[in-house]
Design an enzyme around this catalytic site. Structure first.
Site, PDB file in Angstrom:
ATOM      1  N   SER A 141      10.172  -0.421  -1.428  1.00 36.80           N
ATOM      2  CA  SER A 141       9.882   0.814  -2.184  1.00 36.80           C
ATOM      3  C   SER A 141       9.158   1.728  -1.338  1.00 36.80           C
ATOM      4  CB  SER A 141       8.921   0.403  -3.265  1.00 36.80           C
ATOM      5  OG  SER A 141       8.033   1.355  -4.082  1.00 36.80           O
ATOM      6  N   TYR A 154       0.584  -3.905  -5.085  1.00 30.68           N
ATOM      7  CA  TYR A 154       2.080  -3.725  -4.850  1.00 30.68           C
ATOM      8  C   TYR A 154       2.318  -3.135  -3.752  1.00 30.68           C
ATOM      9  CZ  TYR A 154       6.656  -2.038  -5.988  1.00 30.68           C
ATOM     10  OH  TYR A 154       8.100  -1.596  -6.043  1.00 30.68           O
TER      11      TYR A 154
END
Length: 259
Positions: A141, A154
């Site tokens: 990501s 995350y």
């Protein structure tokens, strides 16, 4: 083509789309998911469309060493080889740092990072054993390159994934195995992103139905990342055309991240 792709997190959403896309290109696919019924369903769909024995579903927990060891043995028994590993499993939990629970932080590291390590370790063993100049591709990501507000677990795990990818690339280069991370922009229509809309709305001080446009406005190309965008990049870096590239973190962000 006799090449075999193993897709971790392949039973749903982006992972399922990638499984179908790989099958369309001729790969036989090991569809792996913690929910074994979803893995079996995707494999059944692929076999119905592309022919029997093109896919097989496996239930496995990527965060469990014993489960990954059993998965590796199972894939080896059924397919006999592995050419491509795609690590697409992932979770996200949004919270302000003082409210972020240790259990949520640890779970993010386990799924987003430790699982990647375990799967890369075991499936690279098979590639090395068979002399296959394979490919390992992590679905990462933009949060692995730029810190993400209220997403400390995350983002920390995704940054770790970049370091792991580079280290794996160095370890495996002598075997001709290449390793990359695809750094995705916001998959606005994905179930994961949609599930976080209320949390993002609270974080941003806007209404949930305004969140998608807020993120689109941040992208120079003025749209979110689509599953097809990810598949396009995956197929290139899995191909012989990318054989001289390894250890890279490739942006698929519509220009939102440029380094």
């Amino acid at each position: 083509m006799n090449q075999v792709a193993v897709v971790i997190g392949g039973g749903q959403t982006l992972g399922a789309f990638l499984c179908h896309g790989l099958a369309a290109e001729g790969y036989r696919v090991a569809v792996v998911d913690i929910q074994s019924d979803k893995a079996a369903n995707v494999a059944q769909e692929i076999n119905a469309e592309y022919g029997e024995s093109m896919a097989y579903g496996f239930g496995a927990d990527a965060t469990s060493e014993q489960s990954v060891l059993a998965l590796s043995r199972g894939v080896d028994e059924i397919f006999g080889r592995v050419d491509l590993l795609v690590y697409s499993a992932g979770i996200a939990k949004a919270a302000f740092i003082s409210d972020f629970q240790l259990g949520d932080f640890d779970r993010s590291l386990q799924v987003n990072l430790v699982g990647y390590f375990l799967c890369a370790r075991e499936f690279s063993r098979l590639m090395i054993r068979d002399g296959i100049q394979g490919r390992i591709i992590q679905i990462n990501s933009k949060s692995g390159k730029v810190g993400s507000k209220h997403n400390s677990g995350y983002s920390a795990a995704k940054f770790g994934g970049v370091g792991l990818t580079q280290s794996l690339a160095l370890d495996l280069a002598e075997y001709g195995i290449t390793v990359h991370s695809l750094m995705l922009g916001n998959l606005l229509k994905s179930p994961m992103f949609q599930s976080l809309l209320p949390q993002y709305a609270t974080k941003l001080g806007i209404k949930p139905d305004q969140v998608e446009q807020y993120y689109i406005d941040k992208v120079p190309l003025k749209r979110g990342c689509d599953y097809q965008d990810v598949l396009n990049m995956l197929l290139f870096y899995a191909s012989p055309k990318a054989s001289y590239c390894t250890g890279q973190s490739i942006n698929v962000t519509g220009g939102q991240v440029m380094f």
